[in-house]
Design an enzyme around this catalytic site. Structure first.
Site, PDB file in Angstrom:
ATOM      1  N   CYS A   1      32.470  37.332  40.733  1.00 38.10           N
ATOM      2  CA  CYS A   1      31.989  38.582  40.143  1.00 38.10           C
ATOM      3  C   CYS A   1      31.099  39.232  41.183  1.00 38.10           C
ATOM      4  CB  CYS A   1      31.222  38.320  38.845  1.00 38.10           C
ATOM      5  SG  CYS A   1      30.535  39.819  38.116  1.00 38.10           S
TER       6      CYS A   1
ATOM      7  N   HIS B   1      43.609  40.563  41.044  1.00 34.51           N
ATOM      8  CA  HIS B   1      43.573  41.998  40.769  1.00 34.51           C
ATOM      9  C   HIS B   1      44.928  42.633  41.067  1.00 34.51           C
ATOM     10  CE1 HIS B   1      39.162  42.639  40.366  1.00 34.51           C
ATOM     11  NE2 HIS B   1      39.095  41.579  41.142  1.00 34.51           N
TER      12      HIS B   1
ATOM     13  N   GLU C   1      38.801  44.544  33.009  1.00 35.14           N
ATOM     14  CA  GLU C   1      38.544  43.189  33.469  1.00 35.14           C
ATOM     15  C   GLU C   1      39.058  42.171  32.458  1.00 35.14           C
ATOM     16  OE1 GLU C   1      34.889  42.075  35.373  1.00 35.14           O
ATOM     17  OE2 GLU C   1      34.143  44.132  35.229  1.00 35.14           O
TER      18      GLU C   1
ATOM     19  N   CYS D   1      33.170  47.318  38.477  1.00 33.74           N
ATOM     20  CA  CYS D   1      33.723  46.004  38.813  1.00 33.74           C
ATOM     21  C   CYS D   1      33.687  45.887  40.330  1.00 33.74           C
ATOM     22  CB  CYS D   1      35.149  45.848  38.290  1.00 33.74           C
ATOM     23  SG  CYS D   1      35.915  44.264  38.731  1.00 33.74           S
TER      24      CYS D   1
ATOM     25  N   GLY E   1      36.783  44.433  41.828  1.00 33.18           N
ATOM     26  CA  GLY E   1      37.821  45.431  41.618  1.00 33.18           C
ATOM     27  C   GLY E   1      37.737  46.562  42.622  1.00 33.18           C
TER      28      GLY E   1
END
Length: 267
Positions: A68, A155, A204, A213, A216
């Site tokens: 994260c 992703h 997510e 994100c 992301g």
């Protein structure tokens, strides 16, 4: 147990420092905490022999994940505050991560290398990852050929001509649970404004639509650059503000942006 409410560009976290006092985490406990304190991810710092802390992440649905980016920035800010230094090392599921203070409430983190082989994402079957043979369709909208990247978590990133009215809340869950992605997937939707500036929204896995994100944002720039559409250094406008991405020549992706301390709670 003391915990901090924080956010990284709007991405909401509950940060628990469990380096001196153990903190038991269960899926149901995470879900209860998320309902009570309204966060996207629970961040827990544990003892580490090779870094300032071992950094673990649980999504609001109770599932533990390996990465994260905005959470790492918040954890890095907290650790630099604790040690009164400008850098801190985090021991993560995908290796050591360096966090650097770039301002009073700004932190940059090394997210590690971008992984682009189909087995690394992972995908359920072999295919090229610059533009997947994959599409989403709903309500007359069809999006296809997303790029696929792992930034310690999987992703896919779709290029879209217009983002603001796109039903991300409908399209995102369709991708998240598709059998092509055996570990689930984070679905990004990217509108390119120019070669150094994009607009991004991300659904997510296990958390839903968040204001930002970090991994992301990194995946979007890696995907866009692999398609020849954006530069390696870009600003990424998300619902919570702006993030800066730098995909360096050593393949490591750096994420930089603001953090905010919202308050302290007792668990």
């Amino acid at each position: 147990m003391r915990a901090l409410k924080m956010n990284g560009t709007g991405n909401a976290f509950l940060l628990v420092d469990a380096r001196e006092q153990a903190f038991a985490v269960t899926p149901g406990g995470v879900r209860d905490l998320a309902e009570a304190y309204e966060f996207d991810q629970l961040l827990v710092l544990e003892p580490s022999e090779r870094a300032a802390a071992h950094y673990r992440i649980w999504n609001r649905d109770g599932g533990e994940v390996g990465a994260c980016g905005n959470g790492a920035r918040c954890a890095g800010w907290y650790l630099t505050q604790q040690s009164a230094t400008d850098t801190a090392l985090l021991d993560t599921a995908y290796g050591l991560t360096e966090a650097r203070r770039t301002g009073d409430f700004r932190i940059s983190v090394d997210l590690g290398p971008a992984l682009t082989r189909w087995q690394e994402i992972p995908l359920a079957r072999e295919m090229g990852t610059v533009a997947l043979d994959y599409a989403l369709e709903s309500g007359g909208i069809r999006l296809s050929q997303p790029g696929a990247v792992s930034m310690g978590n999987p992703h896919i990133v779709f290029n879209v001509p217009e983002l603001e009215d796109l039903p991300v809340e409908v399209l995102g869950p369709m991708a998240e649970t598709d059998p092509l992605f055996p570990q689930g997937v984070n679905a990004g939707f990217m509108q390119i404004r120019d070669r150094s500036h994009i607009r991004l929204r991300v659904w997510e896995r296990g958390a839903g639509l968040t204001k930002a994100c970090g991994t992301g944002a990194a995946a979007a720039i890696v995907s866009g650059h692999r398609k020849g559409l954006v530069d390696r250094k870009c600003l990424v406008a998300v619902d919570g503000g702006k993030l800066a991405i730098d995909w360096r020549e050593d393949n490591h992706v750096w994420l930089e942006g603001p953090v905010e301390l919202e308050g302290e709670v007792t668990l």
